[in-house]
Design a protein around this motif. Structure first.
Motif, mmCIF file in Angstrom:
data_model
loop_
_atom_site.group_PDB
_atom_site.id
_atom_site.type_symbol
_atom_site.label_atom_id
_atom_site.label_comp_id
_atom_site.label_asym_id
_atom_site.label_seq_id
_atom_site.Cartn_x
_atom_site.Cartn_y
_atom_site.Cartn_z
ATOM 1 N N MET A 15 1.610 10.719 -9.547
ATOM 2 C CA MET A 15 0.791 10.685 -10.753
ATOM 3 C C MET A 15 0.078 12.006 -10.938
ATOM 4 S SD MET A 15 -0.413 6.775 -10.799
ATOM 5 C CE MET A 15 -2.104 7.065 -11.117
ATOM 6 N N LEU A 33 1.129 6.829 -6.572
ATOM 7 C CA LEU A 33 -0.001 7.733 -6.770
ATOM 8 C C LEU A 33 0.382 9.175 -6.518
ATOM 9 C CD1 LEU A 33 -3.028 5.863 -5.220
ATOM 10 C CD2 LEU A 33 -2.768 6.572 -7.565
ATOM 11 N N ILE A 92 -2.184 7.061 3.694
ATOM 12 C CA ILE A 92 -1.595 5.747 3.965
ATOM 13 C C ILE A 92 -0.560 5.861 5.082
ATOM 14 C CG2 ILE A 92 -0.158 3.919 3.005
ATOM 15 C CD1 ILE A 92 -1.514 4.319 0.365
ATOM 16 N N PHE A 112 -11.601 -0.838 8.911
ATOM 17 C CA PHE A 112 -12.284 0.154 8.091
ATOM 18 C C PHE A 112 -11.327 1.124 7.434
ATOM 19 C CE2 PHE A 112 -16.591 -0.748 7.927
ATOM 20 C CZ PHE A 112 -16.936 -1.401 9.089
ATOM 21 N N LEU A 160 2.232 1.684 -3.502
ATOM 22 C CA LEU A 160 1.211 2.205 -4.417
ATOM 23 C C LEU A 160 0.923 3.670 -4.111
ATOM 24 C CD1 LEU A 160 -1.258 -0.812 -4.628
ATOM 25 C CD2 LEU A 160 0.249 0.035 -6.412
ATOM 26 N N GLY A 161 0.951 4.005 -2.820
ATOM 27 C CA GLY A 161 0.697 5.389 -2.442
ATOM 28 C C GLY A 161 1.757 6.324 -2.983
ATOM 29 N N VAL A 210 -7.021 3.766 -3.284
ATOM 30 C CA VAL A 210 -5.955 3.372 -4.207
ATOM 31 C C VAL A 210 -6.544 2.729 -5.446
ATOM 32 C CG1 VAL A 210 -4.023 1.790 -4.506
ATOM 33 C CG2 VAL A 210 -4.174 3.152 -2.453
ATOM 34 N N LEU A 221 0.824 -1.211 0.000
ATOM 35 C CA LEU A 221 0.000 0.000 0.000
ATOM 36 C C LEU A 221 0.857 1.260 0.000
ATOM 37 C CD1 LEU A 221 -2.991 -0.960 2.292
ATOM 38 C CD2 LEU A 221 -3.010 -0.498 -0.141
ATOM 39 N N VAL A 222 1.939 1.242 0.801
ATOM 40 C CA VAL A 222 2.795 2.424 0.815
ATOM 41 C C VAL A 222 3.425 2.631 -0.557
ATOM 42 C CG1 VAL A 222 4.879 3.434 1.781
ATOM 43 C CG2 VAL A 222 3.241 2.334 3.282
ATOM 44 N N GLN A 278 -8.334 5.267 -7.726
ATOM 45 C CA GLN A 278 -7.388 6.133 -8.426
ATOM 46 C C GLN A 278 -6.770 5.419 -9.615
ATOM 47 O OE1 GLN A 278 -6.355 9.247 -7.361
ATOM 48 N NE2 GLN A 278 -7.481 9.263 -5.452
ATOM 49 N N PHE A 279 -6.332 4.158 -9.390
ATOM 50 C CA PHE A 279 -5.687 3.449 -10.487
ATOM 51 C C PHE A 279 -6.670 3.121 -11.593
ATOM 52 C CE2 PHE A 279 -1.341 3.110 -9.827
ATOM 53 C CZ PHE A 279 -1.063 2.984 -8.483
ATOM 54 N N ILE A 335 -8.619 2.837 2.415
ATOM 55 C CA ILE A 335 -7.395 3.053 1.639
ATOM 56 C C ILE A 335 -7.375 2.189 0.391
ATOM 57 C CG2 ILE A 335 -4.908 2.683 1.657
ATOM 58 C CD1 ILE A 335 -4.910 3.625 4.506
ATOM 59 N N VAL A 336 -7.794 0.922 0.520
ATOM 60 C CA VAL A 336 -7.842 0.063 -0.662
ATOM 61 C C VAL A 336 -8.786 0.654 -1.704
ATOM 62 C CG1 VAL A 336 -8.582 -2.187 -1.501
ATOM 63 C CG2 VAL A 336 -7.179 -2.042 0.534
ATOM 64 N N PRO A 347 -5.932 13.824 -12.131
ATOM 65 C CA PRO A 347 -6.775 13.400 -13.253
ATOM 66 C C PRO A 347 -8.047 14.215 -13.406
ATOM 67 C CG PRO A 347 -7.178 12.017 -11.376
ATOM 68 C CD PRO A 347 -6.157 13.015 -10.921
#
Lengths: 154, 202, 200
Positions: free
Chosen positions: B21, B18, C174, C56, B14-15, C65, B11-12, C68-69, C61-62, B24
């Motif tokens: 990026m 992001l 995150i 939660f 991917l963060g 993320v 997660l970190v 966004q992707f 966060i999932v 958008p």
């Protein structure tokens, strides 16, 4: 060591995502412009050239005629039929020219559609020659009373 | 312990990706240039004013007319059943529900040809389907549907049908547009699509 | 199924079926996290069990993320995703009522349903109370309407308000989450109540 081998899977996933993201941002010979720009330019009529204004300024523009009748009307124009607008050699001509591009066509619709496509491909300084002075003005007046009917104020 | 560290790192990671990026918030066309060019070159995206008149006469509920002019112009007169989306406001997300109807045909019109064609190209480029343009816009509507008269001594059945179509649409146009403002808005609201709102909750 | 573009051309019943399957997944996840136990849920407020926070927050966060992707790759149109409009006064009062109810009852609406599905009677009454409250709100709405719609700010997003890109905001969130989870573990040690989770 056990911890790190499991981390490898995570790193692999991150790498794959990174590659996908890079491919997406750097690739694409496609539409990159923000659609908002097209709406703003058209709303402010910033892309229109009226026939009167053109008289003395013909030399400034690369005139692109999108159909047969216009290419006869403008002798020193480049004839690119609408369907062939995105052919490689045509597109290259449009991208590489240094002068402003003026799209002409017998039908306002065709030049309007071509304009949007070129605008969204980030080709700058594209204008269309309007076939009439005020394309988006209503030429008729509506009388709400059904007895009097409609006046043509043109 | 192990799974938590894996997930945290994922997660970190991917963060971080992001964070770099681009924002958008800008919308660019989804269609490929070649596809859009081909679609826009087709004659099938156009409805003539007579065809639109027939939709009005038959109260065809599979057709949604979109008036791209300003609110003032819309209030003065408009084709009955149309929804007003001023051209400047075309990309407002509130209106996007009108452009992506699978079972409806969306027909754009302005006073002339310019705005309707531009709007069609933009909306189709952004991925909408079943969108059309009324050729000639309201100027053509007035010239053909509202003002033409049959002149001649004998009328063929086809001409007869054509003019009947126009006269009927003319009557509807005059009636609806002559309504006082309060009744007009009620008529429009009744025809407007209701957008379902999804409320989240836990 | 929502604004995911590749799937939106499916027939209606498939969309509903997908929703149903996702619902099964959600209920399953709640139950296996132990959220049918009111003691576990109330533990969030007393400090001895911070599972609620972790589950939660991780879910949020999932979702962040993932959306966004998906939006970046053009699979999801974020402008079509509904953002609840923000009413300041109503949010605060609603939050207070919900928080009080959560601690006292030991459930929130979603976990109440998952608890009911395993047969808990207190969950049944909790849900009755929930329906009664919603009914009361609807019946008294004309009286409280002015307050309920005061302070309207529209569908606000934190990253817009802060003026940063959504990606950066996700990253900050995150990092904040990792920090909070670590603090939560410390709190658990401090406020621990051994034996609270054994049901007897």
């Amino acid at each position: 060591m056990g911890k790190f081998s499991n981390l490898k899977i995570v790193l692999l996933i991150l790498l794959v995502v990174l590659i996908l993201v890079l491919v997406k941002t750097l690739g694409k010979n496609g539409f990159k412009q923000d659609a908002k720009i097209a709406v703003e330019t058209v709303s402010s009529n910033n892309f229109l050239v009226l026939p009167n204004d053109l008289k003395n300024k013909e030399k400034q523009y690369l005139i692109v005629s999108l159909d047969e009748s216009s290419s006869q009307q403008f002798e020193n124009s480049v004839n690119i039929p609408f369907e062939k607008l995105l052919d490689d050699k045509n597109l290259q001509k449009l991208k590489e020219t240094e002068s402003n591009i003026l799209l002409v066509s017998a039908d306002n619709s065709i030049s309007a559609k071509a304009w949007v496509i070129l605008n969204q491909l980030k080709i700058r300084n594209v204008y269309i020659l309007s076939t009439e002075e005020n394309p988006e003005v209503l030429k008729y007046e509506f009388q709400p009373d059904t007895l009097t009917g409609i006046e043509n104020i043109n | 312990m192990d799974a938590r560290i894996k997930i945290t790192v994922l997660l970190v990671g991917l963060g971080i990706l992001l964070a770099f990026m681009p924002n958008p918030s800008s919308k660019s066309f989804k269609l490929k240039p070649g596809e859009l060019l081909e679609k826009s070159g087709s004659e099938e995206i156009y409805f003539s004013v007579d065809e639109v008149a027939r939709f009005i006469n038959n109260e065809d509920s599979t057709v949604q007319l979109i008036d791209l002019r300003t609110a003032d112009e819309f209030r003065t007169c408009n084709i009955p059943g149309s929804v007003n989306i001023p051209f400047k406001d075309l990309l407002n997300p509130n209106w996007s529900v009108y452009f992506n109807q699978k079972n409806m045909r969306t027909v754009f019109y302005g006073n002339g040809d310019q705005n309707a064609n531009v709007a069609w190209t933009i909306v189709t480029g952004l991925g909408a389907e079943n969108c059309f343009v009324m050729k000639g816009g309201l100027n053509e509507w007035f010239k053909t549907v509202m003002l033409t008269k049959f002149e001649g001594e004998r009328i063929t059945p086809r001409e007869n049908a054509l003019f009947e179509n126009r006269y009927k649409a003319r009557e509807i146009f005059n009636q609806i547009n002559s309504l006082p403002d309060s009744l007009k808005t009620k008529f429009f609201d009744a025809k407007r699509l209701q957008r379902a709102k999804l409320d989240g909750g836990c | 199924m929502g604004p995911i573009s590749v799937i939106s051309s499916l027939p209606e019943w498939v969309n509903l079926l997908i929703g149903f399957i996702i619902g099964i997944g959600f209920g399953f996840a709640l139950e296996q996290a132990g959220f049918s136990s009111s003691r576990k849920l109330a533990g969030m407020f007393y400090g001895y069990d911070t599972t609620v926070l972790k589950v939660f927050f991780t879910a949020a966060i999932v979702a962040l993320v993932g959306s966004q992707f998906l939006s970046f790759f053009g699979l999801l149109d974020l402008s079509l995703v509904y953002v609840n409009p923000y009413f300041i006064g109503a949010s605060i009062v609603g939050g207070i009522i919900m928080g009080a109810g959560f601690v006292m009852g030991g459930f929130c609406p979603g976990t109440g349903i998952s608890a009911l599905s395993i047969g808990k009677i207190d969950a049944l009454f909790f849900l009755f109370g929930g329906f009664a409250g919603a009914f009361l709100f609807a019946e008294t709405y004309p009286i409280i309407e002015n307050f309920a719609i005061s302070g309207f700010k529209g569908p606000m997003k934190v990253d817009e308000w802060m003026g940063i890109s959504p990606g950066l905001f996700t990253f900050i969130l995150i990092v904040a989450a990792a920090f909070l989870f670590w603090m939560a573990e410390l709190a658990e040690k401090k406020f621990s109540r051994p034996g609270i989770n054994s049901e007897n």
